[in-house]
Design an enzyme around this catalytic site. Structure first.
Site: not given
Length: 506
Positions: A309-310, A339, A436
């Site tokens: 994560q990250g 999405s 996005h």
């Protein structure tokens, strides 16, 4: 007569009751039993703690001095293996304590850092070479002692995967408020920094997943699919078959383990409905006609490793896949996501529930509320607001054509505002939108009844959104969003936002 007692040890404390009718003559037995129980519990509780301390003292080596940092021999590999085996054997309830001890007692030498910081201030009037050397010493002293162990673990077979899973545990502990330790947060930052280096884009391999890929890999792709769950083997065969592409990033240190997975549909135009992609089996064994393929739809992207994560992977994967598709289909010019909008229904329920249930009345116009009253068969005021909340929670509103027609303009403009206008620290509140937009996409089109599955209706009232990638604009869009918090949006989205600002109030 000897008194009888019931003795119950509970977490080291002893409670004693005298049976009714019996005379208290002696409490020695009760006292002895209580002390024995306390000793037994203490051994049970502190046994693992002693083992933790012994293991950490043995495996976490002292940080070499600045002068010998490049000359010190590495610790034996057995220490890394022993650390890994010990941690894996720990029950989950003991892991926070272990990680707290590792991060706090084997972190940075704060006293040494303070002394070097003082020396750096004293050298400010000295020559540049002296200042740079003291700065380098200070930089080295800021290295946590456990960092050396983590680096050595990464060189052991299975070590990188172990560290990814270790960070997943740290993230879970800190996010669940099980520990508010600044030392654990620092451990998380150290792990993230190391993993970001080891999983840099140049060290990742782009792999296309096909029906001929190893069965174990296909099974993992199915298990990790987080956006649109895979139902069976025919379903996964469809998703890697004709007019579909599936790509994954893999890493040499984690063979057979996809890190992030992207599913793509190859279509004539930008899709507005997910069912036409994930439930269409007409072309399962068809031959692709390249001339009909004009658009690439990114309909699912899933990060498979919580411990990464990250660490930037998904945005690089999309860019690499775009290059792959352009090479395979030179005439392709349209790239877009389809999405989900997780969190929209929950946000809307919160807005409708403000002020005890009547605070959301300003979200709809009077005419729209009357239409909902008539379609739902309820009275005005708080009753119709609560009725709408129940309908949204159950999804029953979509079974009524009349109610669906009444709610379409309402839900579309509210969803547009949720995506475009609701922010956290100036950036999009919705995590998918934020992802996005950071990549440079444009918020292009909201699609009504695009996902009519129970999950789609529950999460976003069935609405989905296209984030379109105009390749010549992505770099400028990304910079504008990250630096100026500007959300690029199409006329359709801006029109819906304008309707919200005109008809709804927050």
């Amino acid at each position: 007569m000897t008194a009888l007692y019931l003795v119950r040890p509970l977490r080291g404390c002893c409670r004693v009751w005298q049976l009714p009718g019996l005379i208290h003559t002696n409490c020695k037995f009760a006292f002895w039993h209580c002390q024995t129980s306390r000793l037994w519990f203490s051994t049970l509780t502190h046994g693992p703690v002693r083992k933790m301390d012994e293991l950490l003292r043995k495996t976490v080596a002292l940080l070499p001095s600045y002068e010998t940092r490049d000359k010190s021999p590495p610790p034996p590999e057995s220490h890394s293996v022993e650390f890994m085996n010990f941690y894996r054997s720990l029950e989950k309830e003991y892991r926070p304590e272990f990680l707290e001890r590792l991060s706090q007692e084997y972190g940075v030498d704060h006293k040494g850092v303070s002394e070097l910081a003082g020396k750096l201030l004293e050298t400010q009037l000295r020559d540049a070479a002296t200042i740079l050397q003291v700065e380098d010493r200070l930089r080295y002293s800021l290295t946590p002692r456990y960092r050396q162990l983590l680096s050595h673990i990464s060189r052991v077979e299975g070590g990188v995967k172990f560290l990814v899973d270790l960070r997943a545990d740290v993230i879970e502990i800190t996010s669940n408020k099980a520990s508010d330790s600044p030392h654990l947060r620092d451990l998380n930052g150290t792990l993230k920094g190391l993993l970001s280096e080891w999983f840099s884009i140049g060290l990742l391999r782009l792999e296309r997943i096909t029906w001929q890929s190893p069965c174990e890999l296909l099974q993992k792709i199915s298990q990790y699919e987080a956006v649109h769950p895979v139902r069976n083997w025919t379903d996964i065969k469809r998703r890697v078959g004709p007019y579909r592409r599936c790509y994954a990033f893999t890493h040499a240190s984690m063979p057979g383990e996809p890190l992030v997975v992207l599913h793509v549909a190859l279509t004539e135009e930008i899709s507005s409905n997910i069912q036409s992609i994930v439930r269409e089996f007409a072309t399962l064994d068809a031959d692709e006609e390249a001339s009909t393929i004009k658009a690439a739809i990114f309909y699912s992207i899933s990060s498979t490793q919580a411990g990464l994560q990250g660490v930037e992977l998904g945005n690089y994967l999309i860019k690499r896949v775009v290059r792959e598709l352009q090479s395979e289909f030179p005439h392709m010019s349209q790239f877009s996501s389809l999405s989900p909008i997780p969190g929209f229904t929950a946000w809307l329920q919160g807005m409708l529930g403000r002020g005890g249930g009547g605070g959301g009345a300003e979200l709809l116009t009077e005419r729209e509320w009357r239409e909902v009253e008539e379609a739902a068969g309820v009275g005005p005021g708080a009753a119709v607001v609560e009725a709408l909340r129940r309908l949204l929670a159950s999804g029953d509103w979509q079974r009524s054509d009349r109610l669906a027609r009444s709610l379409e303009p309402v839900l579309m403009r509210l969803c547009a505002w949720y995506l475009y206008g609701e922010k956290r620290r100036g950036y999009a509140l919705n995590p998918v939108a934020n992802f996005h937009l950071q990549n440079g996409a444009t918020m292009w089109r909201l699609n009504w009844q695009a996902d009519t599955s129970p999950r789609g209706v529950a999460n976003s009232c069935g609405i989905m959104v296209n984030y379109r990638y105009f390749l010549q604009e992505t770099a400028a869009n990304s910079a504008a969003y990250l630096q100026g918090k500007v959300v690029p949006a199409s006329e359709q989205v801006l029109g819906l936002v304008a309707q919200f600002q005109q008809n709804s109030k927050l």
